[in-house]
Scaffold this motif. Structure first.
Motif, PDB file in Angstrom:
ATOM      1  N   GLY A 114       0.823  -1.206   0.000  1.00 10.82           N
ATOM      2  CA  GLY A 114       0.000   0.000   0.000  1.00 10.82           C
ATOM      3  C   GLY A 114       0.853   1.251   0.000  1.00 10.82           C
ATOM      4  N   SER A 115       0.168   2.384   0.022  1.00 10.13           N
ATOM      5  CA  SER A 115       0.883   3.656  -0.173  1.00 10.13           C
ATOM      6  C   SER A 115       0.679   4.606   1.001  1.00 10.13           C
ATOM      7  N   GLY A 116       0.470   4.030   2.208  1.00  7.34           N
ATOM      8  CA  GLY A 116       0.285   4.875   3.392  1.00  7.34           C
ATOM      9  C   GLY A 116       1.612   5.385   3.938  1.00  7.34           C
ATOM     10  N   GLY A 117       1.518   6.042   5.098  1.00  7.17           N
ATOM     11  CA  GLY A 117       2.680   6.711   5.688  1.00  7.17           C
ATOM     12  C   GLY A 117       3.881   5.798   5.893  1.00  7.17           C
ATOM     13  N   VAL A 118       3.698   4.665   6.569  1.00  6.26           N
ATOM     14  CA  VAL A 118       4.816   3.766   6.874  1.00  6.26           C
ATOM     15  C   VAL A 118       5.405   3.201   5.577  1.00  6.26           C
ATOM     16  N   SER A 119       4.533   2.793   4.666  1.00  7.68           N
ATOM     17  CA  SER A 119       5.000   2.118   3.447  1.00  7.68           C
ATOM     18  C   SER A 119       5.803   3.050   2.547  1.00  7.68           C
ATOM     19  N   THR A 137       2.875  -2.538  -3.535  1.00  6.82           N
ATOM     20  CA  THR A 137       1.505  -2.849  -3.960  1.00  6.82           C
ATOM     21  C   THR A 137       0.622  -1.627  -3.707  1.00  6.82           C
ATOM     22  N   SER A 138      -0.460  -1.537  -4.479  1.00  6.91           N
ATOM     23  CA  SER A 138      -1.449  -0.480  -4.238  1.00  6.91           C
ATOM     24  C   SER A 138      -2.764  -0.918  -4.868  1.00  6.91           C
ATOM     25  N   SER A 139      -3.871  -0.365  -4.349  1.00  8.40           N
ATOM     26  CA  SER A 139      -5.178  -0.667  -4.945  1.00  8.40           C
ATOM     27  C   SER A 139      -5.512   0.350  -6.032  1.00  8.40           C
ATOM     28  N   SER A 140      -4.633   1.324  -6.239  1.00  9.84           N
ATOM     29  CA  SER A 140      -4.947   2.412  -7.174  1.00  9.84           C
ATOM     30  C   SER A 140      -3.892   2.500  -8.278  1.00  9.84           C
ATOM     31  N   GLU A 189      -3.372   5.065 -10.199  1.00  9.01           N
ATOM     32  CA  GLU A 189      -2.712   6.379 -10.094  1.00  9.01           C
ATOM     33  C   GLU A 189      -1.567   6.339  -9.069  1.00  9.01           C
ATOM     34  N   LYS A 190      -1.852   5.701  -7.933  1.00  8.41           N
ATOM     35  CA  LYS A 190      -0.832   5.619  -6.883  1.00  8.41           C
ATOM     36  C   LYS A 190       0.329   4.729  -7.315  1.00  8.41           C
ATOM     37  N   ARG A 191       0.041   3.694  -8.133  1.00 11.31           N
ATOM     38  CA  ARG A 191       1.139   2.842  -8.629  1.00 11.31           C
ATOM     39  C   ARG A 191       2.138   3.681  -9.411  1.00 11.31           C
ATOM     40  N   ASN A 197      -1.127  -4.224  -8.499  1.00 14.01           N
ATOM     41  CA  ASN A 197      -2.435  -3.803  -7.990  1.00 14.01           C
ATOM     42  C   ASN A 197      -3.027  -4.964  -7.185  1.00 14.01           C
ATOM     43  N   TYR A 198      -3.014  -4.815  -5.833  1.00 13.17           N
ATOM     44  CA  TYR A 198      -3.441  -5.940  -4.994  1.00 13.17           C
ATOM     45  C   TYR A 198      -4.947  -6.156  -5.037  1.00 13.17           C
ATOM     46  N   ALA A 199      -5.694  -5.132  -5.487  1.00 12.08           N
ATOM     47  CA  ALA A 199      -7.153  -5.300  -5.598  1.00 12.08           C
ATOM     48  C   ALA A 199      -7.473  -6.147  -6.843  1.00 12.08           C
ATOM     49  N   GLY A 206       1.514  -3.728  10.973  1.00 10.22           N
ATOM     50  CA  GLY A 206       0.188  -3.101  10.953  1.00 10.22           C
ATOM     51  C   GLY A 206      -0.976  -4.052  10.836  1.00 10.22           C
ATOM     52  N   VAL A 207      -2.142  -3.451  10.980  1.00  8.30           N
ATOM     53  CA  VAL A 207      -3.384  -4.223  11.032  1.00  8.30           C
ATOM     54  C   VAL A 207      -4.459  -3.581  10.146  1.00  8.30           C
ATOM     55  N   LEU A 208      -4.053  -3.011   8.999  1.00  7.98           N
ATOM     56  CA  LEU A 208      -4.993  -2.263   8.164  1.00  7.98           C
ATOM     57  C   LEU A 208      -6.195  -3.099   7.725  1.00  7.98           C
ATOM     58  N   GLY A 252       8.129  -8.546  15.184  1.00 12.46           N
ATOM     59  CA  GLY A 252       7.205  -7.481  15.559  1.00 12.46           C
ATOM     60  C   GLY A 252       7.967  -6.172  15.725  1.00 12.46           C
ATOM     61  N   ILE A 253       7.328  -5.082  15.343  1.00 16.99           N
ATOM     62  CA  ILE A 253       7.965  -3.761  15.453  1.00 16.99           C
ATOM     63  C   ILE A 253       7.007  -2.832  16.184  1.00 16.99           C
ATOM     64  N   LEU A 254       7.478  -2.142  17.225  1.00 13.36           N
ATOM     65  CA  LEU A 254       6.676  -1.068  17.816  1.00 13.36           C
ATOM     66  C   LEU A 254       7.507   0.218  17.750  1.00 13.36           C
ATOM     67  N   VAL A 255       7.365   0.891  16.645  1.00 10.30           N
ATOM     68  CA  VAL A 255       8.020   2.170  16.329  1.00 10.30           C
ATOM     69  C   VAL A 255       9.538   2.072  16.549  1.00 10.30           C
ATOM     70  N   GLY A 256      10.057   2.507  17.710  1.00 12.01           N
ATOM     71  CA  GLY A 256      11.504   2.455  17.917  1.00 12.01           C
ATOM     72  C   GLY A 256      11.919   3.362  19.052  1.00 12.01           C
ATOM     73  N   SER A 293      -7.570   7.791   0.698  1.00 11.83           N
ATOM     74  CA  SER A 293      -7.180   8.172  -0.671  1.00 11.83           C
ATOM     75  C   SER A 293      -5.805   8.842  -0.703  1.00 11.83           C
ATOM     76  N   HIS A 294      -5.223   9.060   0.476  1.00 10.41           N
ATOM     77  CA  HIS A 294      -3.924   9.741   0.537  1.00 10.41           C
ATOM     78  C   HIS A 294      -2.785   8.818   0.115  1.00 10.41           C
ATOM     79  N   LEU A 295      -1.674   9.436  -0.277  1.00  9.16           N
ATOM     80  CA  LEU A 295      -0.416   8.707  -0.509  1.00  9.16           C
ATOM     81  C   LEU A 295       0.632   9.387   0.353  1.00  9.16           C
TER      82      LEU A 295
HETATM   83  N1  LIG Z   1       3.823  -1.274  14.845  1.00 11.90           N
HETATM   84  C1  LIG Z   1       4.119   0.004  14.727  1.00 11.90           C
HETATM   85  O1  LIG Z   1       5.067   0.509  15.332  1.00 11.90           O
HETATM   86  C2  LIG Z   1       3.331   0.854  13.793  1.00 11.90           C
HETATM   87  C3  LIG Z   1       3.718   2.177  13.527  1.00 11.90           C
HETATM   88  C4  LIG Z   1       3.005   2.911  12.584  1.00 11.90           C
HETATM   89  C5  LIG Z   1       1.901   2.306  11.974  1.00 11.90           C
HETATM   90  N2  LIG Z   1       1.540   1.052  12.311  1.00 11.90           N
HETATM   91  C6  LIG Z   1       0.414   0.381  11.638  1.00 11.90           C
HETATM   92  O2  LIG Z   1       0.780   0.227  10.280  1.00 11.90           O
HETATM   93  C7  LIG Z   1      -0.388   0.348   9.475  1.00 11.90           C
HETATM   94  C8  LIG Z   1      -0.169   1.461   8.468  1.00 11.90           C
HETATM   95  O3  LIG Z   1      -0.181   2.693   9.141  1.00 11.90           O
HETATM   96  P1  LIG Z   1      -0.140   4.062   8.328  1.00 11.90           P
HETATM   97  O4  LIG Z   1      -0.282   5.149   9.316  1.00 11.90           O
HETATM   98  O5  LIG Z   1       0.999   4.035   7.388  1.00 11.90           O
HETATM   99  O6  LIG Z   1      -1.517   3.902   7.511  1.00 11.90           O
HETATM  100  P2  LIG Z   1      -2.163   4.765   6.390  1.00 11.90           P
HETATM  101  O7  LIG Z   1      -1.315   5.912   6.013  1.00 11.90           O
HETATM  102  O8  LIG Z   1      -3.572   5.018   6.818  1.00 11.90           O
HETATM  103  O9  LIG Z   1      -2.196   3.706   5.180  1.00 11.90           O
HETATM  104  C9  LIG Z   1      -3.297   3.713   4.332  1.00 11.90           C
HETATM  105  C10 LIG Z   1      -2.956   2.918   3.076  1.00 11.90           C
HETATM  106  O10 LIG Z   1      -2.740   1.553   3.345  1.00 11.90           O
HETATM  107  C11 LIG Z   1      -3.082   0.784   2.210  1.00 11.90           C
HETATM  108  N3  LIG Z   1      -3.890  -0.374   2.566  1.00 11.90           N
HETATM  109  C12 LIG Z   1      -5.072  -0.407   3.197  1.00 11.90           C
HETATM  110  N4  LIG Z   1      -5.505  -1.683   3.264  1.00 11.90           N
HETATM  111  C13 LIG Z   1      -4.570  -2.445   2.660  1.00 11.90           C
HETATM  112  C14 LIG Z   1      -4.443  -3.822   2.369  1.00 11.90           C
HETATM  113  N5  LIG Z   1      -5.376  -4.698   2.715  1.00 11.90           N
HETATM  114  N6  LIG Z   1      -3.333  -4.251   1.706  1.00 11.90           N
HETATM  115  C15 LIG Z   1      -2.370  -3.387   1.354  1.00 11.90           C
HETATM  116  N7  LIG Z   1      -2.453  -2.065   1.577  1.00 11.90           N
HETATM  117  C16 LIG Z   1      -3.532  -1.612   2.230  1.00 11.90           C
HETATM  118  C17 LIG Z   1      -3.836   1.677   1.253  1.00 11.90           C
HETATM  119  O11 LIG Z   1      -2.945   1.944   0.146  1.00 11.90           O
HETATM  120  P3  LIG Z   1      -3.479   2.034  -1.372  1.00 11.90           P
HETATM  121  O12 LIG Z   1      -4.466   3.142  -1.384  1.00 11.90           O
HETATM  122  O13 LIG Z   1      -2.243   2.307  -2.140  1.00 11.90           O
HETATM  123  O14 LIG Z   1      -4.092   0.703  -1.692  1.00 11.90           O
HETATM  124  C18 LIG Z   1      -4.112   2.919   2.090  1.00 11.90           C
HETATM  125  O15 LIG Z   1      -4.104   4.088   1.333  1.00 11.90           O
HETATM  126  C19 LIG Z   1      -1.546   0.586  10.444  1.00 11.90           C
HETATM  127  O16 LIG Z   1      -2.165  -0.645  10.756  1.00 11.90           O
HETATM  128  C20 LIG Z   1      -0.878   1.156  11.680  1.00 11.90           C
HETATM  129  O17 LIG Z   1      -1.603   0.926  12.834  1.00 11.90           O
HETATM  130  C21 LIG Z   1       2.220   0.324  13.207  1.00 11.90           C
END
Ligand SMILES: NC(=O)c1ccc[n+]([C@@H]2O[C@H](COP(=O)([O-])OP(=O)(O)OC[C@H]3O[C@@H](n4cnc5c(N)ncnc54)[C@H](OP(=O)(O)O)[C@@H]3O)[C@@H](O)[C@H]2O)c1
Length: 338
Positions: free
Chosen positions: A168-173, A190-193, A195-197, A210-212, A259-261, A282-286, A327-329
């Protein structure tokens, strides 16, 4: 002093602006005038009551923020008034391996977070941020960037020529993509979009899926790696993606469980883990030391956080509504200064 707090009940509809008294620093503490905050999925879970239903309220949410030191308590020598700092996610994890005590005091729950005009923290829990970054950029570092850094560098030992899969294309990724490229690794994203790819490829991904459209995306990962699999997976999807992640990694490779998205529990076939000698970490930030180490590397390589959109402080609820649509990247931020 204005803050946003989750008041008597959980839910985004209960995130309200209110007034609290101006904080005064006690011995060893510093008051920070917050300039920018960035949003994490954890903040949303905390607001909804899904992260910890027993979290006492009211709570000021948000783990990530940056600001200027405006007052110091007695005995503080590691910071100066006027310095720009971020809060460390785990306030008492300075360095070394984690233990239960070090992981207890985390910003944005259980202790009050950064969505406030001012915050008072222990000076040991504050980290100077690189000067080349804007306030909003610097606000993205403490949680999302450090998590990706801990996965790939502190725990992952990823290096040149390795192959890394980010989901996916969220903050951590997106940070994981940038850090892996900085380390000389090749990235599949991977991404479901569609445009984001394209955007992920512009940011340096060698290939995207595209994982979708391709629910069994591990087959494509295997094809792209000549059947071998990737060395490391930055696993943010949780129960809906872990099985495919395990199928994507090479024999002897590692999966950072972050994560647990897509959910937190589902039946899991553990055979590939043992038969292929996989490592699930397992990772909890740092730690704060990890954060400082990462800042030095970012400074050297001029890594710039990818920001999707910035909202004003008064628009904080709207910022979360936008964030939850997914919808953010990269990162969504709140600015308290412009
Ligand atoms: N353990 C830790 O220390 C730690 C720290 C930070 C975050 N996290 C966890 O990591 C996860 C991501 O956090 P974030 O803040 O980066 O989230 P975020 O920015 O909200 O990420 C949203 C993006 O994740 C993608 N996504 C959603 N469902 C998905 C799926 N089934 N498969 C693949 N991609 C998927 C989508 O990307 P596309 O639109 O491109 O499909 C979506 O735009 C969360 O579960 C969060 O709780 C854990």
């Amino acid at each position: 002093m204005r803050v946003f707090e989750i008041q008597e009940n959980f839910g985004l509809e209960n995130l309200k602006m209110s007034d609290r008294g101006k904080p005064k620093p006690g011995p060893g503490q510093a008051v920070v005038a917050v300039r920018a905050v960035s949003l994490n999925y954890r903040d949303l879970m905390m607001i909804r009551g899904h992260y910890n239903p027993r979290q006492p309220l009211p709570l000021i949410p948000c783990s990530d923020g940056v600001g200027e030191v405006v007052a110091l308590g007695e005995g503080v020598t590691r910071l100066e008034v006027g310095q720009r700092v971020a809060g460390a996610f785990s306030q008492s994890w300075i360095g070394g391996p984690p233990d239960a005590g070090k992981l207890k005091m985390t910003l944005g729950g259980p202790i009050d977070g950064m969505l406030a005009e001012e915050i008072c923290l222990d000076a040991e829990g504050l980290v100077p941020v690189p000067e080349y970054l804007s306030d909003t950029e610097a606000s993205c570092l403490p949680c999302a960037a450090l998590t990706a850094w801990s996965a790939l560098v502190e725990q992952g030992n990823v290096g040149p020529g390795d192959r890394v899969l980010v989901l996916g294309s969220g903050g951590v990724s997106v940070f994981a993509l940038q850090i892996a490229r900085m380390l000389g690794a090749e990235v599949i994203a991977t991404s479901s979009s569609e445009e984001k790819r394209s955007r992920l490829e512009e940011l340096g991904a060698a290939a995207t899926i595209n994982y979708a459209q391709t629910p069994k995306w591990s087959k494509e990962v295997r094809r792209l790696t000549g059947g071998r699999g990737v060395d490391h997976v930055v696993e943010v999807g949780g129960s809906g993606t872990l099985e495919e992640s395990l199928r994507s990694v090479r024999t002897g490779g590692a999966v950072s469980v972050i994560g647990v998205l897509s959910g937190i529990s589902s039946p899991l076939n553990i055979i590939p883990i043992l038969m292929q000698h996989l490592r699930l970490q397992g990772i909890l930030v740092g730690s704060r030391e990890g954060f400082e180490h990462m800042n030095r590397a970012f400074e050297m390589h001029r890594i710039r956080p990818v920001i999707d959109r910035v909202f004003g402080f008064e628009e904080s609820v709207e910022a979360f509504r936008y964030f939850e649509r997914g919808s953010h990247l990269g990162k969504v931020c709140i600015s308290l200064v412009d």
